[in-house]
Design a protein around this motif. Structure first.
Motif, PDB file in Angstrom:
ATOM      1  N   HIS A 315     -26.414  25.267  46.390  1.00 56.76           N
ATOM      2  CA  HIS A 315     -25.326  25.784  45.553  1.00 56.76           C
ATOM      3  C   HIS A 315     -24.174  24.793  45.345  1.00 56.76           C
ATOM      4  O   HIS A 315     -23.658  24.641  44.240  1.00 56.76           O
ATOM      5  N   ASP A 316     -23.746  24.122  46.425  1.00 58.00           N
ATOM      6  CA  ASP A 316     -22.444  23.457  46.393  1.00 58.00           C
ATOM      7  C   ASP A 316     -22.351  22.265  45.443  1.00 58.00           C
ATOM      8  O   ASP A 316     -21.335  22.104  44.760  1.00 58.00           O
ATOM      9  N   PHE A 317     -23.352  21.415  45.397  1.00 54.00           N
ATOM     10  CA  PHE A 317     -23.281  20.213  44.556  1.00 54.00           C
ATOM     11  C   PHE A 317     -23.184  20.573  43.061  1.00 54.00           C
ATOM     12  O   PHE A 317     -22.235  20.146  42.387  1.00 54.00           O
ATOM     13  N   PRO A 318     -24.105  21.397  42.529  1.00 55.21           N
ATOM     14  CA  PRO A 318     -23.930  21.801  41.124  1.00 55.21           C
ATOM     15  C   PRO A 318     -22.599  22.520  40.881  1.00 55.21           C
ATOM     16  O   PRO A 318     -21.959  22.332  39.841  1.00 55.21           O
ATOM     17  N   GLU A 319     -22.152  23.338  41.850  1.00 57.60           N
ATOM     18  CA  GLU A 319     -20.898  24.073  41.697  1.00 57.60           C
ATOM     19  C   GLU A 319     -19.688  23.135  41.684  1.00 57.60           C
ATOM     20  O   GLU A 319     -18.761  23.298  40.892  1.00 57.60           O
ATOM     21  N   GLY A 320     -19.710  22.120  42.550  1.00 57.12           N
ATOM     22  CA  GLY A 320     -18.610  21.153  42.583  1.00 57.12           C
ATOM     23  C   GLY A 320     -18.510  20.361  41.296  1.00 57.12           C
ATOM     24  O   GLY A 320     -17.411  20.128  40.767  1.00 57.12           O
ATOM     25  N   VAL A 321     -19.661  19.948  40.771  1.00 56.57           N
ATOM     26  CA  VAL A 321     -19.674  19.194  39.506  1.00 56.57           C
ATOM     27  C   VAL A 321     -19.220  20.096  38.359  1.00 56.57           C
ATOM     28  O   VAL A 321     -18.449  19.683  37.481  1.00 56.57           O
TER      29      VAL A 321
END
Length: 367
Positions: A315-321
């Motif tokens: 979840h976190d990487f796509p969400e951060g971008v």
């Protein structure tokens, strides 16, 4: 007179066409005297790396290694050497691993390059830009240089060999830079150990011309030493002892506890910064840097590749971008939401080996 004018116009049009076609190439390769010259050529995108660029770099660097005296790499335009990888593409579950695979192979080659590799890191140099420079023998900073590894802000870890070079910087500086994403500028980049020399940006063209005529390592060393300007006091000097103490802690929670004890402007700012980072990324980064301190560059890249591939699936990487670069609402919804929720099982799940056919293979692998 009329004929001459028509002829001139045609020539001008032809030369304009040639210029335009060369501008369309995202990376340029030229030979100048004894040197191979690489120009990262996406100035509007701050020369950020895409798959097309890294896929071209590997074969060209391998070819030049046996033909040239040295390689010089620089960025087009005045603003950036390279602002990193194109993470909007890297979050894709298919394209991401493909890009990381090619990029890390280039990082690996630079780290073991047989001939001098000179990176002119003029302007913004972040993330993947450090991967294209820091593993080489010479890194030339200027007054325009600004470096950072800001991955914890977008749900990733400092990759491109970050787990190799960051823990090897003095006084826990690398752990501080890797976790906070703090920026260093100009002569500070030399003081930190990330750059090897400092040269005024006005002199880079002259330096490049003279470097290209060098025939051996001694000549390159002597020339760079002539151009090098002495460094000044490190801007972080007053807080080096605090950085060394706080970032020696073995957990993020303990780093925070130590920062709270320091109680000065720097520690307050650092605590605020860490509070804005992805909790999962902070714990993954600390684990990667702790392990990377004992590994070779190749082993570090293989470890980072596992983490990066898993990041594209979580979840976190796509969400951060999304939050920082796509929607730009600066309001990422991290999962896990707090440091307390990021348990050891979560962290270790990123580091587990991938299926054998999915592991990072280097171009010179015997397998």
């Amino acid at each position: 007179m009329f004929k001459v004018s028509v002829k001139f116009t045609r020539t001008a049009a032809h030369s304009l066409k040639r210029t335009m076609s060369s501008q369309e190439q995202d990376v340029l390769f030229e030979t100048l005297n004894n040197a191979g010259i690489i120009t990262l050529n996406r100035p509007k995108a701050l020369n950020s790396l895409n798959y097309s660029m890294v896929a071209k770099l590997l074969p060209q660097l391998r070819e030049w290694e046996n033909q040239k005296t040295l390689v010089i790499i620089k960025g087009a335009g005045e603003k950036a050497f390279c602002a990193g990888g194109d993470v909007k593409v890297a979050i894709d579950k298919v394209e991401g691993p493909r890009f990381f695979n090619a990029e890390y192979n280039v990082n690996y080659l630079i780290g073991k390059y047989k001939i001098p590799y000179v990176a002119l890191i003029n302007g913004i140099t972040m993330g993947g830009g450090l991967g294209m420079s820091v593993h080489g023998r010479y890194r030339i900073a200027t007054e325009k240089t600004m470096i950072a590894m800001p991955e914890t802000k977008i749900g990733l870890i400092p990759d491109v060999g970050g787990s190799y070079f960051l823990p090897r910087l003095q006084v826990n500086l690398g752990l501080y830079l890797g976790l906070t994403g703090d920026r260093l500028k100009g002569k500070d980049v030399v003081k930190s150990g990330i750059a090897t020399h400092f040269v005024s940006s006005k002199r880079l063209y002259e330096l490049e011309m003279l470097l290209s005529r060098c025939t051996n390592n001694v000549e390159i060393d002597n020339l760079l030493n002539k151009f090098n300007e002495p460094s000044e006091e490190f801007s972080l000097a007053d807080n080096i002892k605090h950085i060394n103490y706080c970032f020696a802690a073995s957990t993020i929670e303990e780093i925070i506890e130590r920062l709270e004890k320091v109680q000065n402007d720097w520690s307050v700012k650092t605590l605020k910064t860490l509070g804005q980072m992805c909790p999962g990324s902070l714990k993954l980064t600390l684990r990667a840097l702790q392990r990377g301190a004992q590994l070779s560059l190749g082993q570090c890249l293989q470890m980072e590749y596992r983490v990066a591939c898993r990041a594209t699936e979580n979840h976190d990487f796509p969400e951060g971008v999304r939050a920082l670069l796509i929607d730009k609402d600066n309001n990422p919804q991290w999962k896990p939401k707090t440091l307390a929720e990021v348990d050891d099982d979560y962290v270790e799940s990123y580091f587990k080996k991938l299926p054998q056919d999915k592991e990072l293979q280097f171009f010179d692998s015997k397998l």
